[in-house]
Design an enzyme around this catalytic site. Structure first.
Site, short mmCIF file in Angstrom:
data_model
loop_
_atom_site.label_atom_id
_atom_site.label_comp_id
_atom_site.label_asym_id
_atom_site.label_seq_id
_atom_site.Cartn_x
_atom_site.Cartn_y
_atom_site.Cartn_z
CB ALA A 31 33.50 36.28 36.98
CG ASP A 74 37.37 35.96 38.87
OD1 ASP A 74 38.03 34.90 38.89
OD2 ASP A 74 36.29 36.11 39.46
CE LYS A 128 39.15 32.12 43.98
NZ LYS A 128 39.07 33.32 44.87
O1 MRU Z 1 36.41 34.02 44.63
P1 MRU Z 1 35.50 33.33 43.66
O2 MRU Z 1 35.03 32.00 44.13
O3 MRU Z 1 34.38 34.24 43.22
O4 MRU Z 1 36.43 33.08 42.39
C1 MRU Z 1 35.90 32.40 41.31
C2 MRU Z 1 36.88 32.16 40.23
O5 MRU Z 1 38.03 32.53 40.32
C3 MRU Z 1 36.35 31.54 38.97
O6 MRU Z 1 37.31 30.74 38.36
C4 MRU Z 1 35.93 32.65 38.00
O7 MRU Z 1 35.10 33.57 38.63
C5 MRU Z 1 35.24 32.12 36.81
S1 MRU Z 1 33.67 31.47 37.20
C6 MRU Z 1 32.92 30.94 35.79
#
Ligand code: MRU
Length: 349
Positions: free
Chosen positions: A47, A236, A247
């Site tokens: 994110a 996110d 995720k």
């Molecule tokens: O699909 P992604 O790899 O963008 O998902 C990322 C995540 O779910 C992370 O845990 C979230 O973005 C936090 S990153 C600091």
């Protein structure tokens, strides 16, 4: 520090996260459409990194604009924001970054075009620097919650690669290790995109932080065996009531944590808190290509024609979250109050 993304004279440069851990290659985007593609294709992901990439993509698009009047530049600016805004729907940092660039643009739109271009580039670079500082502050707050020794489980990658640097959840772990805590990380592999085994393990190995990769379905057994003292993940989007989109698979980990009496922490910058979203049911969940589930490294793993689902995120209800670690301090339940309080504090620039 790992350079997840950076502004260069030639364009925006990204480490290609689809190639890790076996190849460390970089791509440079010279147009905002290319930046939109790298966000969509997860060359850059996570994110906060998506937010900074969006800001840099907008700055790049405006830099490339041939507009000679304020009206034409505004038309180009809106079209660029539109392209960037249609990449990934769940991480609110994307929309937060677009809004911040829009606010900046509105404040300077009557100034000469070269000045506007330069100011937007500087704003995107400032967001990059602020993100690293926020992660370090988050680390300082969150490290106090980490056990002095033992296993800490994380899901997906909320590290340097998911941010401008240092990481959110992994920033907390890094800070705890820097303080002398003897932490051993358990990294869920995180099917289907394998952010845990490919990315979290890669960056923790680089830092020499002891790490064990487990497949997602091993997490419960590890908890039952007493190997996990705490869990820390990123987010996110966090709704006003403290529900957390992260995720896919995070919800399962949180429920398992409750059963085993293990604290489940979320580390995220204030830019991930969406006060306009009342609860988790209103968070848009991205559905990704079925091929991410049906194929592993190009090889088909399911029979032709079978039905497949691929939601990229799930929502963990606030009741499972022991604390939300932000750069401005630690929020505890009731989150509707604690998050609003932290989110409406004046930003520390
Ligand atoms: O699909 P992604 O790899 O963008 O998902 C990322 C995540 O779910 C992370 O845990 C979230 O973005 C936090 S990153 C600091």
């Amino acid at each position: 520090m790992i350079q997840t993304l950076e502004w260069t004279d030639k364009g925006v440069r990204f480490i290609d996260q689809t190639k890790l851990p076996t190849e460390e290659v970089y791509v440079t985007c010279t147009t905002h459409e290319q930046v939109a593609d790298v966000i969509r294709n997860m060359v850059v992901r996570g994110a906060p990194a998506i937010g900074v990439a969006a800001a840099m993509g907008i700055a790049l698009g405006v830099k490339n604009s041939k507009a000679e009047s304020a009206g034409d530049l505004k038309r180009d600016f809106d079209a660029i924001c539109d392209v960037i805004g249609k990449t990934r729907p769940t991480a609110v940092n994307l929309f937060w970054a677009i809004r911040r660039m829009q606010d900046k643009f509105e404040r300077i739109r009557i100034r000469p075009i070269p000045h506007i271009k330069q100011t937007l580039i500087e704003e995107a670079q400032r967001m990059h620097a602020e993100d690293i500082a926020a992660n370090q502050a988050m680390g300082r707050h969150g490290a106090t919650l980490m056990p002095s020794a033992g296993g800490v489980l994380t899901h997906c990658n909320a590290g340097a690669l998911a941010t401008a640097g240092y990481g959110t959840a992994l920033g907390v772990i890094r800070a705890a290790v820097e303080q002398g805590k003897k932490i051993h990380v358990y990294a869920d592999e995180t099917r289907p995109f394998l952010q845990g085994s490919r990315l979290t393990a890669w960056e923790l190995m680089k830092d020499g932080i002891p790490t064990t990769v487990i497949s997602d379905n091993m997490a419960g057994a590890m908890m039952k065996q007493g190997k996990i003292g705490a869990i820390v993940v990123g987010a996110d989007r966090i709704a006003a009531n403290g529900d957390v989109a992260n995720k896919i698979g995070t919800y399962t980990v949180a429920v398992l944590a409750k059963e085993h009496n293990i604290p489940f922490y979320v580390a995220a910058p204030i830019s991930t808190v969406d006060l306009e979203c009342p609860d988790g049911s209103k968070i848009p969940i991205e559905q990704r290509n079925q091929k991410e589930v049906t194929h592993i490294a190009g090889k088909q793993m399911v029979p032709d024609g079978v039905d497949v689902e691929n939601p990229a995120f799930d929502v963990t209800p606030a009741k499972y979250v022991a604390a939300i670690i932000t750069e401005r301090g630690i929020a505890k339940a009731p989150y509707a109050e604690s998050l609003r309080q932290l989110a409406t504090l004046e930003p520390v620039h």
